[in-house]
Scaffold this motif. Structure first.
Motif, PDB file in Angstrom:
ATOM      1  N   GLY A   9       0.779  -0.828   0.414  1.00 50.20           N
ATOM      2  CA  GLY A   9      -0.218  -0.069   0.349  1.00 50.20           C
ATOM      3  C   GLY A   9       0.480   1.292  -0.366  1.00 50.20           C
ATOM      4  N   THR A  10       1.880   1.665   0.756  1.00 47.31           N
ATOM      5  CA  THR A  10       3.082   2.469   1.158  1.00 47.31           C
ATOM      6  C   THR A  10       3.307   2.768  -0.919  1.00 47.31           C
ATOM      7  N   LEU A  11       3.914   1.596  -1.520  1.00 48.05           N
ATOM      8  CA  LEU A  11       4.114   1.988  -2.655  1.00 48.05           C
ATOM      9  C   LEU A  11       3.858   1.937  -3.669  1.00 48.05           C
ATOM     10  N   LEU A  12       2.504   1.705  -3.827  1.00 48.22           N
ATOM     11  CA  LEU A  12       1.673   2.049  -4.310  1.00 48.22           C
ATOM     12  C   LEU A  12       1.025   3.614  -4.311  1.00 48.22           C
ATOM     13  N   LEU A  13       0.854   3.352  -2.733  1.00 40.67           N
ATOM     14  CA  LEU A  13       0.031   5.342  -2.718  1.00 40.67           C
ATOM     15  C   LEU A  13       1.885   6.083  -3.265  1.00 40.67           C
ATOM     16  N   LEU A  19       1.716  10.453  -9.701  1.00 38.77           N
ATOM     17  CA  LEU A  19       0.926  11.489 -10.785  1.00 38.77           C
ATOM     18  C   LEU A  19       0.456  11.935 -10.265  1.00 38.77           C
ATOM     19  N   LEU A  20      -1.066  11.690  -9.324  1.00 39.36           N
ATOM     20  CA  LEU A  20      -1.521  13.262  -8.491  1.00 39.36           C
ATOM     21  C   LEU A  20      -1.065  13.824  -7.185  1.00 39.36           C
ATOM     22  N   PRO A  21      -0.546  15.078  -7.332  1.00 39.36           N
ATOM     23  CA  PRO A  21       0.094  15.590  -6.175  1.00 39.36           C
ATOM     24  C   PRO A  21      -0.534  15.947  -5.360  1.00 39.36           C
ATOM     25  N   GLY A  22      -0.180  16.249  -4.457  1.00 38.91           N
ATOM     26  CA  GLY A  22      -1.307  17.217  -3.626  1.00 38.91           C
ATOM     27  C   GLY A  22      -1.284  16.859  -2.441  1.00 38.91           C
ATOM     28  N   GLY A  23      -0.538  15.683  -1.707  1.00 37.83           N
ATOM     29  CA  GLY A  23      -0.008  15.878  -0.256  1.00 37.83           C
ATOM     30  C   GLY A  23      -0.504  14.272   0.230  1.00 37.83           C
ATOM     31  N   VAL A  24      -2.152  14.187  -0.010  1.00 35.68           N
ATOM     32  CA  VAL A  24      -2.964  13.736   0.972  1.00 35.68           C
ATOM     33  C   VAL A  24      -2.283  12.008   0.585  1.00 35.68           C
ATOM     34  N   LEU A  25      -2.106  12.078  -0.937  1.00 36.85           N
ATOM     35  CA  LEU A  25      -1.912  10.261  -0.440  1.00 36.85           C
ATOM     36  C   LEU A  25       0.031   9.995  -0.023  1.00 36.85           C
ATOM     37  N   GLY A  26       0.304  11.286   0.174  1.00 40.04           N
ATOM     38  CA  GLY A  26       2.056  10.846   0.398  1.00 40.04           C
ATOM     39  C   GLY A  26       1.454  10.694   1.936  1.00 40.04           C
ATOM     40  N   VAL A  27       0.816  11.381   2.755  1.00 30.72           N
ATOM     41  CA  VAL A  27       0.684  10.904   4.178  1.00 30.72           C
ATOM     42  C   VAL A  27      -0.226   9.686   4.872  1.00 30.72           C
TER      43      VAL A  27
END
Length: 90
Positions: A9-13, A19-27
């Motif tokens: 999940g970490t790698l997928l996110l 591709l979809l920057p914004g920070g939420v997926l990174g958090v």
């Protein structure tokens, strides 16, 4: 099995964050990484937890670097990163 799922999940996110920057997926990816590390510590001890953490961070960094390196050469990547080589995006 949950630990492996959290690592994947970490790698997928991380891949989606490129591709979809914004920070939420990174958090959310960081939360998955910390959860996998904690569960590794609780189940197998400190050495395995540190190994899981370091290996996952390294894999995520390599994944992001590879994505940036090869995505930027594709037509979608050029539109995504606004690379125009001095021309307008008309």
């Amino acid at each position: 099995m949950l630990i492996v799922g959290l690592i994947l999940g970490t790698l997928l996110l991380t891949a989606l964050e490129v591709l979809l920057p914004g920070g939420v997926l990174g958090v959310v990816a960081v939360v998955c990484l910390l959860a996998a590390s904690y569960l590794s510590y609780a189940s197998f001890g400190l050495f395995v937890a540190v190994l899981v953490f370091c290996a996952t961070v390294l894999a995520a960094l390599l994944l992001a670097i590879v994505q940036f390196r090869y995505l930027i050469k594709t037509p979608m990547g050029k539109k995504l990163f606004f690379l125009t080589c001095g021309r307008s995006m008309d």
